[in-house]
Scaffold this motif. Structure first.
Motif, PDB file in Angstrom:
ATOM      1  N   VAL A 130       0.843  -1.191   0.000  1.00 53.16           N
ATOM      2  CA  VAL A 130       0.000   0.000   0.000  1.00 53.16           C
ATOM      3  C   VAL A 130       0.886   1.251   0.000  1.00 53.16           C
ATOM      4  CG1 VAL A 130      -1.801   1.257   1.242  1.00 53.16           C
ATOM      5  CG2 VAL A 130      -1.780  -1.240   1.281  1.00 53.16           C
ATOM      6  N   VAL A 131       0.500   2.227  -0.809  1.00 43.72           N
ATOM      7  CA  VAL A 131       1.250   3.483  -0.845  1.00 43.72           C
ATOM      8  C   VAL A 131       0.868   4.309   0.379  1.00 43.72           C
ATOM      9  CG1 VAL A 131       1.675   5.628  -2.091  1.00 43.72           C
ATOM     10  CG2 VAL A 131       1.381   3.485  -3.354  1.00 43.72           C
ATOM     11  N   THR A 132       1.800   4.493   1.268  1.00 39.58           N
ATOM     12  CA  THR A 132       1.602   5.331   2.454  1.00 39.58           C
ATOM     13  C   THR A 132       2.649   6.446   2.409  1.00 39.58           C
ATOM     14  OG1 THR A 132       3.039   3.875   3.746  1.00 39.58           O
ATOM     15  CG2 THR A 132       0.687   3.447   3.841  1.00 39.58           C
ATOM     16  N   GLY A 133       2.193   7.646   2.122  1.00 35.66           N
ATOM     17  CA  GLY A 133       3.146   8.746   1.975  1.00 35.66           C
ATOM     18  C   GLY A 133       3.736   8.754   0.583  1.00 35.66           C
ATOM     19  N   ALA A 134       5.058   8.812   0.506  1.00 30.74           N
ATOM     20  CA  ALA A 134       5.719   8.948  -0.789  1.00 30.74           C
ATOM     21  C   ALA A 134       6.098   7.615  -1.414  1.00 30.74           C
ATOM     22  CB  ALA A 134       6.974   9.809  -0.638  1.00 30.74           C
ATOM     23  N   ASP A 162       4.475   0.566   0.916  1.00 29.61           N
ATOM     24  CA  ASP A 162       4.898  -0.101   2.136  1.00 29.61           C
ATOM     25  C   ASP A 162       4.045  -1.352   2.325  1.00 29.61           C
ATOM     26  OD1 ASP A 162       6.271  -0.613   4.422  1.00 29.61           O
ATOM     27  OD2 ASP A 162       5.278   0.910   5.645  1.00 29.61           O
ATOM     28  N   TRP A 163       4.570  -2.317   3.065  1.00 24.78           N
ATOM     29  CA  TRP A 163       3.816  -3.514   3.365  1.00 24.78           C
ATOM     30  C   TRP A 163       2.868  -3.248   4.526  1.00 24.78           C
ATOM     31  CZ3 TRP A 163       3.521  -7.123  -0.039  1.00 24.78           C
ATOM     32  CH2 TRP A 163       4.610  -7.442  -0.865  1.00 24.78           C
ATOM     33  N   VAL A 164       1.604  -3.583   4.322  1.00 30.15           N
ATOM     34  CA  VAL A 164       0.607  -3.507   5.386  1.00 30.15           C
ATOM     35  C   VAL A 164      -0.044  -4.890   5.479  1.00 30.15           C
ATOM     36  CG1 VAL A 164      -1.490  -2.400   6.248  1.00 30.15           C
ATOM     37  CG2 VAL A 164       0.181  -1.063   4.923  1.00 30.15           C
ATOM     38  N   SER A 201      -4.289   0.796  10.019  1.00 28.82           N
ATOM     39  CA  SER A 201      -3.711   2.124   9.791  1.00 28.82           C
ATOM     40  C   SER A 201      -4.132   2.690   8.443  1.00 28.82           C
ATOM     41  CB  SER A 201      -2.178   2.051   9.854  1.00 28.82           C
ATOM     42  OG  SER A 201      -1.689   1.152   8.862  1.00 28.82           O
ATOM     43  N   VAL A 202      -4.704   1.848   7.584  1.00 29.45           N
ATOM     44  CA  VAL A 202      -5.147   2.267   6.253  1.00 29.45           C
ATOM     45  C   VAL A 202      -6.577   1.776   6.053  1.00 29.45           C
ATOM     46  CG1 VAL A 202      -2.797   2.189   5.321  1.00 29.45           C
ATOM     47  CG2 VAL A 202      -4.285   0.171   5.126  1.00 29.45           C
ATOM     48  N   PHE A 246      -9.695  -0.272   5.130  1.00 31.29           N
ATOM     49  CA  PHE A 246      -9.723  -1.728   5.053  1.00 31.29           C
ATOM     50  C   PHE A 246      -9.824  -2.248   3.624  1.00 31.29           C
ATOM     51  CE2 PHE A 246     -10.973  -1.085   9.502  1.00 31.29           C
ATOM     52  CZ  PHE A 246     -10.139  -2.006  10.127  1.00 31.29           C
ATOM     53  N   GLU A 247     -10.466  -1.492   2.743  1.00 30.22           N
ATOM     54  CA  GLU A 247     -10.573  -1.976   1.368  1.00 30.22           C
ATOM     55  C   GLU A 247      -9.206  -2.041   0.686  1.00 30.22           C
ATOM     56  OE1 GLU A 247     -11.718   2.467   1.297  1.00 30.22           O
ATOM     57  OE2 GLU A 247     -12.126   0.693   2.539  1.00 30.22           O
ATOM     58  N   LYS A 248      -8.218  -1.263   1.190  1.00 31.22           N
ATOM     59  CA  LYS A 248      -6.882  -1.275   0.597  1.00 31.22           C
ATOM     60  C   LYS A 248      -6.094  -2.532   0.964  1.00 31.22           C
ATOM     61  CE  LYS A 248      -6.112   3.684  -0.062  1.00 31.22           C
ATOM     62  NZ  LYS A 248      -5.169   4.799   0.146  1.00 31.22           N
ATOM     63  N   ILE A 249      -6.562  -3.260   1.971  1.00 32.83           N
ATOM     64  CA  ILE A 249      -5.854  -4.479   2.363  1.00 32.83           C
ATOM     65  C   ILE A 249      -6.753  -5.710   2.190  1.00 32.83           C
ATOM     66  CG2 ILE A 249      -4.166  -3.395   3.866  1.00 32.83           C
ATOM     67  CD1 ILE A 249      -5.902  -4.010   6.251  1.00 32.83           C
ATOM     68  N   GLY A 250      -7.698  -5.590   1.258  1.00 29.84           N
ATOM     69  CA  GLY A 250      -8.453  -6.758   0.832  1.00 29.84           C
ATOM     70  C   GLY A 250      -9.672  -7.126   1.640  1.00 29.84           C
ATOM     71  N   TYR A 251     -10.069  -6.285   2.585  1.00 34.04           N
ATOM     72  CA  TYR A 251     -11.265  -6.592   3.366  1.00 34.04           C
ATOM     73  C   TYR A 251     -12.521  -6.261   2.558  1.00 34.04           C
ATOM     74  CZ  TYR A 251      -8.597  -7.174   7.734  1.00 34.04           C
ATOM     75  OH  TYR A 251      -7.726  -7.616   8.713  1.00 34.04           O
TER      76      TYR A 251
END
Length: 269
Positions: A66-70, A73-75, A209-210, A212-217
């Motif tokens: 997932v893009v976090t900031g610039a 990153d792994w979430v 921290s992100v 939930f749809e961004k991590i497949g929920y």
């Protein structure tokens, strides 16, 4: 002597604390006596293994870039049965093989399972899996270690997590703890407890921290318990079939009447 009140249990899966070690997956396999898997990263299977839940894997740590900031990153996320307060799987099961206990787990009686897979179709989280490799296939899923809970023990996964990503206790306390964490660190958590209200609430509560749809929920689920939605339509089944029966009965009478008239006319010509 009055019977002590049973308090339903719940689990917090705090994905901000998860390091992807998969100790929970190993503990789950060990307690449920499931065989090991073999995956090959160099064959393109990736860091996440297995790719999905199956008959031998009741929980799964998911790897999400997932893009976090610039930069990306792994979430980490986690898949397992949510143990709904009002389980659609149990409502759909024609043999009552699925049922929810007073302590919270949604469990299944393998001796009653006929392999119809109605629970797979009913589950809003797409959790139950079918043992396609078996000669007598059954449904498999996380049981919340119901056998351990019955003797006062915590689920196997909750006992091995090295970072405290998994917390377990009374549901009311876990809801309060999840809300406390979000309030204490708003920059760490999104202001949402996944499972608090989804489909009427669940016994597994997720923090992230992100979004939930961004991590497949699966998101966008109704707040109303799924059985309430299905029962609303099922209550219409009898009246609808009664109307259809009357309509087709009337059509049948009309067709037969015309055929009799045609035969009568044919006999007198």
């Amino acid at each position: 002597m009055s019977t002590p009140t049973v308090k339903p249990k719940a689990m917090i899966q705090d994905n901000t604390r998860c390091i992807g070690c998969r100790a929970c997956m190993v503990a789950c396999k060990s307690w449920n006596d499931r065989p090991a898997d073999h995956t090959d990263f160099f064959a393109g299977e990736g860091y996440q293994n297995p790719r999905d839940l199956d008959a031998n894997n009741y929980t799964l740590i998911t790897f999400n870039e997932v893009v976090t900031g610039a930069k990306p990153d792994w979430v980490f996320g986690r898949q397992l049965c949510m143990h709904c307060e009002h389980p659609a799987c149990a409502s759909a099961c024609p043999t009552t093989a699925m049922f929810k206990t007073d302590l919270g787990p949604v469990v299944f009686d393998e001796s009653r399972c006929i392999g119809c897979r109605a629970c797979m179709q009913a589950c809003p989280f797409i959790i139950p899996k079918y043992d396609y490799d078996s000669f007598a296939p059954k449904i498999h899923k996380c049981t919340f270690c119901a056998d351990r809970l019955e003797v006062g023990m915590d689920p196997a996964c909750a006992t091995v997590c090295p970072t405290g990503a998994i917390s377990f206790g009374d549901r009311d306390e876990m809801v309060g703890e999840a809300k406390r964490r979000i309030a204490a660190a708003p920059g760490t958590y999104i202001p949402e407890i996944y499972g608090l209200d989804e489909v009427g609430g669940t016994s597994v509560l997720h923090l992230s921290s992100v979004p939930f749809e961004k991590i497949g929920y699966i998101t966008g689920l109704p707040k109303t318990p799924m059985p309430d939605l299905t029962h609303r339509w099922l209550r219409m089944t009898a009246p609808v079939f009664a109307v259809l029966y009357a309509v087709f009965g009337a059509l049948n009478w009309i067709v037969r009447r015309r055929m009799r008239h045609q035969r009568h006319d044919g006999e007198h010509t």
